[in-house]
Design a protein around this motif. Structure first.
Motif, PDB file in Angstrom:
ATOM      1  N   ASP A  65      -1.143   6.103   9.223  1.00  0.00           N
ATOM      2  CA  ASP A  65      -0.879   6.833   7.976  1.00  0.00           C
ATOM      3  C   ASP A  65      -2.061   6.749   7.018  1.00  0.00           C
ATOM      4  O   ASP A  65      -2.410   7.724   6.344  1.00  0.00           O
ATOM      5  N   LEU A  66      -2.682   5.569   6.934  1.00  0.00           N
ATOM      6  CA  LEU A  66      -3.844   5.412   6.053  1.00  0.00           C
ATOM      7  C   LEU A  66      -5.009   6.276   6.546  1.00  0.00           C
ATOM      8  O   LEU A  66      -5.697   6.923   5.746  1.00  0.00           O
ATOM      9  N   ARG A  67      -5.214   6.297   7.860  1.00  0.00           N
ATOM     10  CA  ARG A  67      -6.303   7.094   8.428  1.00  0.00           C
ATOM     11  C   ARG A  67      -6.096   8.591   8.185  1.00  0.00           C
ATOM     12  O   ARG A  67      -7.031   9.320   7.872  1.00  0.00           O
ATOM     13  N   LYS A  68      -4.862   9.049   8.312  1.00  0.00           N
ATOM     14  CA  LYS A  68      -4.539  10.471   8.125  1.00  0.00           C
ATOM     15  C   LYS A  68      -4.477  10.857   6.648  1.00  0.00           C
ATOM     16  O   LYS A  68      -4.418  12.043   6.334  1.00  0.00           O
ATOM     17  N   GLY A  69      -4.459   9.884   5.756  1.00  0.00           N
ATOM     18  CA  GLY A  69      -4.326  10.179   4.334  1.00  0.00           C
ATOM     19  C   GLY A  69      -2.895  10.515   3.943  1.00  0.00           C
ATOM     20  O   GLY A  69      -2.641  11.059   2.868  1.00  0.00           O
ATOM     21  N   ALA A  70      -1.932  10.168   4.820  1.00  0.00           N
ATOM     22  CA  ALA A  70      -0.524  10.444   4.533  1.00  0.00           C
ATOM     23  C   ALA A  70       0.043   9.451   3.532  1.00  0.00           C
ATOM     24  O   ALA A  70       1.118   9.665   2.966  1.00  0.00           O
ATOM     25  N   LEU A  71      -0.696   8.359   3.301  1.00  0.00           N
ATOM     26  CA  LEU A  71      -0.230   7.267   2.460  1.00  0.00           C
ATOM     27  C   LEU A  71      -1.446   6.596   1.849  1.00  0.00           C
ATOM     28  O   LEU A  71      -2.461   6.420   2.522  1.00  0.00           O
ATOM     29  N   LYS A 117      -3.127   3.117  -0.031  1.00  0.00           N
ATOM     30  CA  LYS A 117      -2.894   1.674   0.093  1.00  0.00           C
ATOM     31  C   LYS A 117      -1.882   1.185  -0.936  1.00  0.00           C
ATOM     32  O   LYS A 117      -1.075   0.298  -0.653  1.00  0.00           O
ATOM     33  N   GLU A 118      -1.928   1.790  -2.134  1.00  0.00           N
ATOM     34  CA  GLU A 118      -0.991   1.394  -3.184  1.00  0.00           C
ATOM     35  C   GLU A 118       0.444   1.751  -2.791  1.00  0.00           C
ATOM     36  O   GLU A 118       1.373   0.953  -2.993  1.00  0.00           O
ATOM     37  N   GLU A 119       0.639   2.934  -2.234  1.00  0.00           N
ATOM     38  CA  GLU A 119       1.973   3.341  -1.786  1.00  0.00           C
ATOM     39  C   GLU A 119       2.459   2.448  -0.646  1.00  0.00           C
ATOM     40  O   GLU A 119       3.624   2.047  -0.606  1.00  0.00           O
ATOM     41  N   ALA A 120       1.556   2.144   0.264  1.00  0.00           N
ATOM     42  CA  ALA A 120       1.915   1.284   1.391  1.00  0.00           C
ATOM     43  C   ALA A 120       2.286  -0.116   0.908  1.00  0.00           C
ATOM     44  O   ALA A 120       3.257  -0.711   1.382  1.00  0.00           O
ATOM     45  N   GLN A 121       1.512  -0.634  -0.049  1.00  0.00           N
ATOM     46  CA  GLN A 121       1.802  -1.979  -0.571  1.00  0.00           C
ATOM     47  C   GLN A 121       3.173  -2.025  -1.228  1.00  0.00           C
ATOM     48  O   GLN A 121       3.916  -3.016  -1.090  1.00  0.00           O
ATOM     49  N   GLU A 122       3.538  -0.956  -1.925  1.00  0.00           N
ATOM     50  CA  GLU A 122       4.861  -0.911  -2.550  1.00  0.00           C
ATOM     51  C   GLU A 122       5.965  -0.966  -1.491  1.00  0.00           C
ATOM     52  O   GLU A 122       6.978  -1.655  -1.665  1.00  0.00           O
ATOM     53  N   LEU A 123       5.770  -0.259  -0.384  1.00  0.00           N
ATOM     54  CA  LEU A 123       6.759  -0.296   0.698  1.00  0.00           C
ATOM     55  C   LEU A 123       6.873  -1.693   1.305  1.00  0.00           C
ATOM     56  O   LEU A 123       7.973  -2.164   1.601  1.00  0.00           O
ATOM     57  N   VAL A 124       5.725  -2.359   1.479  1.00  0.00           N
ATOM     58  CA  VAL A 124       5.743  -3.728   2.015  1.00  0.00           C
ATOM     59  C   VAL A 124       6.460  -4.650   1.031  1.00  0.00           C
ATOM     60  O   VAL A 124       7.294  -5.476   1.429  1.00  0.00           O
ATOM     61  N   LYS A 164      17.733   7.753  15.520  1.00  0.00           N
ATOM     62  CA  LYS A 164      17.964   8.789  16.539  1.00  0.00           C
ATOM     63  C   LYS A 164      16.668   9.276  17.183  1.00  0.00           C
ATOM     64  O   LYS A 164      16.665   9.695  18.332  1.00  0.00           O
ATOM     65  N   ARG A 165      15.580   9.242  16.402  1.00  0.00           N
ATOM     66  CA  ARG A 165      14.312   9.781  16.896  1.00  0.00           C
ATOM     67  C   ARG A 165      13.169   8.814  16.571  1.00  0.00           C
ATOM     68  O   ARG A 165      13.275   8.035  15.629  1.00  0.00           O
ATOM     69  N   PRO A 166      12.068   8.896  17.320  1.00  0.00           N
ATOM     70  CA  PRO A 166      10.930   8.006  17.042  1.00  0.00           C
ATOM     71  C   PRO A 166      10.400   8.177  15.614  1.00  0.00           C
ATOM     72  O   PRO A 166      10.442   9.282  15.057  1.00  0.00           O
ATOM     73  N   ALA A 167       9.922   7.090  15.044  1.00  0.00           N
ATOM     74  CA  ALA A 167       9.356   7.127  13.695  1.00  0.00           C
ATOM     75  C   ALA A 167       8.159   8.069  13.642  1.00  0.00           C
ATOM     76  O   ALA A 167       7.359   8.129  14.572  1.00  0.00           O
ATOM     77  N   GLN A 168       8.047   8.765  12.521  1.00  0.00           N
ATOM     78  CA  GLN A 168       6.929   9.683  12.305  1.00  0.00           C
ATOM     79  C   GLN A 168       5.942   9.153  11.271  1.00  0.00           C
ATOM     80  O   GLN A 168       4.929   9.782  11.013  1.00  0.00           O
ATOM     81  N   SER A 169       6.256   8.005  10.675  1.00  0.00           N
ATOM     82  CA  SER A 169       5.412   7.465   9.611  1.00  0.00           C
ATOM     83  C   SER A 169       5.671   5.972   9.465  1.00  0.00           C
ATOM     84  O   SER A 169       6.625   5.421  10.043  1.00  0.00           O
ATOM     85  N   PHE A 170       4.827   5.325   8.671  1.00  0.00           N
ATOM     86  CA  PHE A 170       5.014   3.910   8.361  1.00  0.00           C
ATOM     87  C   PHE A 170       6.356   3.697   7.658  1.00  0.00           C
ATOM     88  O   PHE A 170       7.094   2.754   7.975  1.00  0.00           O
ATOM     89  N   HIS A 171       6.682   4.595   6.729  1.00  0.00           N
ATOM     90  CA  HIS A 171       7.951   4.494   6.006  1.00  0.00           C
ATOM     91  C   HIS A 171       9.126   4.584   6.983  1.00  0.00           C
ATOM     92  O   HIS A 171      10.082   3.801   6.904  1.00  0.00           O
TER      93      HIS A 171
END
Length: 202
Positions: free
Chosen positions: A77-83, A85-92, A38-45
């Motif tokens: 997200d990585l630049r902002k510190g919102a995520l 690398k380990e959390e991002a890798q798990e999502l991938v 419904k709305r634009p994504a706000q994060s990588f997730h």
């Protein structure tokens, strides 16, 4: 309606969950499912969830230029510190498992940007890391290479192939782009090609 259906199912699961931490995680997933179509994504997730929903909803057989479509969300997200690398890798890893279970076909990594220049990003490497660890047969990954492909990426891909894994397929941009341009396709469109299905060029 499609996203809301998933949100409702996950919310019901959260209500039955006894572990408080997992309950919060499920509620977060439920909220994400309800909003991303419904709305634009706000994060990588968010972006990954929207990508997955579009893949399922439209019956697409190939995830396209995955690192190009999703990479900016990850890097922001990585630049902002919102995520981390380990959390991002798990999502991938999670979406890679989903692609495998639903037999996604060709997925394209790296190559060049429509305006020219190398398209490799952080997600390119994370995708190869998922392949290395999970070693599942789908999706069929093609790595586009050209004169400006980083040496680090080539070494990473070669190490994966040398380990006995059959991917990524190495695709040379030069003849593919030239062939498309000979057929009247604009350079910026030719540079943005992806492999789909049984490696057809689109």
């Amino acid at each position: 309606e499609f996203g809301d259906m998933y949100a409702d199912v996950v919310r019901q699961e959260a209500e039955r969950e006894g572990d408080a931490r997992r309950r919060l995680e499920l509620l977060d997933i439920s909220e994400r499912c309800a909003r991303v179509l419904k709305r634009p994504a706000q994060s990588f997730h968010d972006a990954l969830q929207a990508h997955w929903f579009s893949f399922v909803l439209h019956g697409i057989d190939s995830p396209g230029r995955f690192d190009q479509d999703m990479g900016q969300w990850l890097e922001d997200d990585l630049r902002k510190g919102a995520l981390t690398k380990e959390e991002a890798q798990e999502l991938v890893d999670c979406i890679w498992i989903k692609f495998g279970k639903h037999r996604a076909w060709s997925l394209t990594l790296s190559g060049q940007k429509p305006e020219g220049g190398d398209a490799t990003n952080e997600l390119t490497y994370m995708a190869l890391d998922s392949m290395r660890r999970l070693r599942i047969e789908a999706p069929n990954v093609s790595l586009r290479v050209h004169d400006g492909t980083p040496e680090k990426l080539l070494e990473n891909a070669c190490e994966l192939l040398a380990s006995g894994f059959s991917m990524p397929a190495i695709v040379n941009d030069a003849p593919v782009v030239a062939s498309m341009m000979e057929r009247g396709i604009k350079r910026e469109d030719a540079l943005d090609y992806t492999l789909v299905g049984c490696t057809q060029v689109v």
